[in-house]
Design an enzyme around this catalytic site. Structure first.
Site, PDB file in Angstrom:
ATOM      1  CB  THR A  16      -0.904   0.018   1.252  1.00 15.52           C
ATOM      2  OG1 THR A  16      -0.063  -0.229   2.398  1.00 15.52           O
ATOM      3  CG2 THR A  16      -1.980  -1.046   1.183  1.00 15.52           C
ATOM      4  N   GLY A  17       2.184   1.119   0.085  1.00 14.40           N
ATOM      5  CA  GLY A  17       3.053   2.293   0.163  1.00 14.40           C
ATOM      6  C   GLY A  17       3.447   2.830  -1.198  1.00 14.40           C
ATOM      7  CB  VAL A  19       8.629   1.660  -2.498  1.00 24.32           C
ATOM      8  CG1 VAL A  19       9.476   0.628  -3.225  1.00 24.32           C
ATOM      9  CG2 VAL A  19       9.453   2.916  -2.216  1.00 24.32           C
ATOM     10  NE  ARG A  44      -1.213   1.772   9.580  1.00 19.91           N
ATOM     11  CZ  ARG A  44      -0.095   1.414  10.195  1.00 19.91           C
ATOM     12  NH1 ARG A  44      -0.089   1.235  11.489  1.00 19.91           N
ATOM     13  NH2 ARG A  44       1.035   1.240   9.511  1.00 19.91           N
ATOM     14  CB  SER A  45      -3.602  -1.902   4.534  1.00 18.64           C
ATOM     15  OG  SER A  45      -3.000  -0.671   4.740  1.00 18.64           O
ATOM     16  CB  CYS A 135      16.934   6.044  -4.447  1.00 19.91           C
ATOM     17  SG  CYS A 135      16.841   7.059  -2.959  1.00 19.91           S
ATOM     18  CE  LYS A 219      20.465   4.612   4.739  1.00 16.38           C
ATOM     19  NZ  LYS A 219      19.047   5.023   4.616  1.00 16.38           N
ATOM     20  CG  HIS A 248      16.614  11.205  -5.680  1.00 11.54           C
ATOM     21  ND1 HIS A 248      15.461  11.826  -5.250  1.00 11.54           N
ATOM     22  CD2 HIS A 248      16.903  10.271  -4.724  1.00 11.54           C
ATOM     23  CE1 HIS A 248      15.074  11.288  -4.095  1.00 11.54           C
ATOM     24  NE2 HIS A 248      15.916  10.344  -3.763  1.00 11.54           N
ATOM     25  CG  ASN A 321      12.765   9.584  -6.089  1.00 12.36           C
ATOM     26  OD1 ASN A 321      12.271  10.203  -7.040  1.00 12.36           O
ATOM     27  ND2 ASN A 321      12.236   9.607  -4.903  1.00 12.36           N
TER      28      ASN A 321
END
Ligand code: NAP
Ligand code: 3JN
Length: 342
Positions: A16-17, A19, A44-45, A135, A219, A248, A321
């Site tokens: 559900t996000g 990405v 929740r989903s 990314c 990173k 990006h 990104n």
């Protein structure tokens, strides 16, 4: 003689996000061979329906038991969920492709950009997990790989200009709200970022470490060394959040081991996998964030020699990104897995 294409059961954890949604888009655009698509998210989903290939699929809860019968599990539900559930998914027989930083620097877990180090995928057998890089690292290495292979790279100096979508949906809304408030003469509210992001640049992405760099900057340093399998390569990064919604951008300066001209770099990158050369500056043609949204390729331009050193090159590198920086890279790893490993 007809051949039947093998099909796979794929789970998306974090479906559900931002990405996760892009993963569904990429699986659909690439016509990934699916026997089953299992969508997982938080409690929740549960029951929420997402559309895939014109059909509605109900979201189930991400639990340790949710991976029975799954061949490949694509994770983008945050590092804590990866740490909690990815080993269980691998234990149930799934190969996990994880988008978080949870496992990236684990020496037993491969960190893969398919255009750069596809051979590393074979290392999934140890733990059943493959990590997707950050990314900002992914797009930089897609652009640098052909140069690295041709003449070697001694040092990279990178500054990023990162879109708010990298922080997720709340950050997109925050930038929209601040732009509206500014236009209407109202006070600007900052909740997601420590300062106003509209009409501003924040030289902070993620939290600060004791060495003065941010986690995002380190990173880029550590992931580059792992992916190039080159602990000696010098990398220094300044990562900046800018008021852009998607895409990006990066200013990348490299010192190569032997001389390469800007023209030779252009020729190399013109045919490089995952790269689109966009470099006619005199005609106003160069990579821009507004042009990369929805594209699978990383756009590279403004290629010129750094006249301040003997073997220096400057490049401007732009990519979606959420796609190449996260969802697309993960699905490309899954494609390599099914084509060459399982
Ligand atoms: P997002 O839009 O906030 O989505 C988060 C997803 O995780 C949602 O599906 C959410 O489900 C799920 N989730 C949250 N808490 C959960 C829980 N307790 N149990 C199960 N599922 C839970 O975030 P995003 O922008 O998609 O990013 C997600 C993650 O992807 C990030 O945290 C990061 O690790 C990774 N990421 C990597 C890159 C990269 O550079 N490669 C870029 C961006 C993101 P609900 O909708 O049910 O809450
Ligand atoms: O800020 C960006 O533009 C990229 C964000 C990546 C991100 C966001 C939250 C958690 C990460 C990541 O992939 O490094 C993580 C994480 O540490 O998993």
């Amino acid at each position: 003689m007809s051949t039947t294409r093998k099909e796979y059961a794929v789970a998306v954890a974090g479906a559900t996000g931002a990405v996760g949604g892009a993963m569904l888009e990429v699986l659909e655009r690439k016509n990934f061979p699916l026997r089953e698509l299992r969508l997982l998210a938080s409690e929740r989903s549960v029951g929420k329906k997402l559309t895939f290939r014109g059909e509605e699929i109900a979201v189930q809860q991400l639990t340790k038991d949710a991976f029975q019968g799954i061949d490949i599990a694509l994770f983008s539900a945050g590092g804590d969920r990866s740490l909690e559930f990815a080993p269980a998914a691998a234990g149930a027989g799934a190969i996990v492709v994880d988008n978080s930083s949870a496992f990236r620097m684990d020496p037993e877990i491969p960190l893969v950009v398919p255009e750069v180090n596809p051979h590393a995928i074979a290392g999934y057998k140890k733990r059943g997990i493959i990590a997707n890089p950050n990314c900002s690292t992914i797009q930089m290495l897609v652009a640098l790989k052909p140069i690295y292979d041709k003449v070697g790279i001694r040092r990279i100096v990178v500054s990023t200009y990162q879109a708010v979508s990298g922080t997720g949906a709340k950050a997109i809304v925050e930038l929209q709200n601040q732009i509206m408030a500014y236009a209407e003469g109202r006070p600007l509210e900052a909740k997601v970022y420590p300062h106003q992001i509209a009409f501003n640049c924040l030289p902070q992405i993620d939290s600060f470490l004791d060495n003065g760099y941010t986690k995002e900057e380190m990173k880029m340093v550590n992931e580059t060394r792992k992916i190039f399998e080159d602990p000696a390569i010098g990398v220094t990064a300044t990562t900046v959040r800018v008021p852009v919604f998607y895409g990006h951008s990066e200013s990348v300066n490299i010192e190569t081991k032997t001389k390469i001209t800007a023209e030779e770099v252009k020729q190399l990158l013109a045919g490089a996998p995952g790269v689109s050369l966009v470099d006619e500056p005199k005609n106003g043609v160069y990579p821009m964030a507004i042009d990369c949204a929805g594209k699978f390729e990383t756009l590279v331009g403004r290629i010129r020699e750094d006249e301040s050193i003997a073997n220096g090159i400057n490049l401007w590198v732009v990519s979606d990104n959420i796609l190449k920086g996260a969802a697309l890279n993960a699905v490309q790893i899954a494609e390599k897995l099914i084509a060459e490993h399982i």
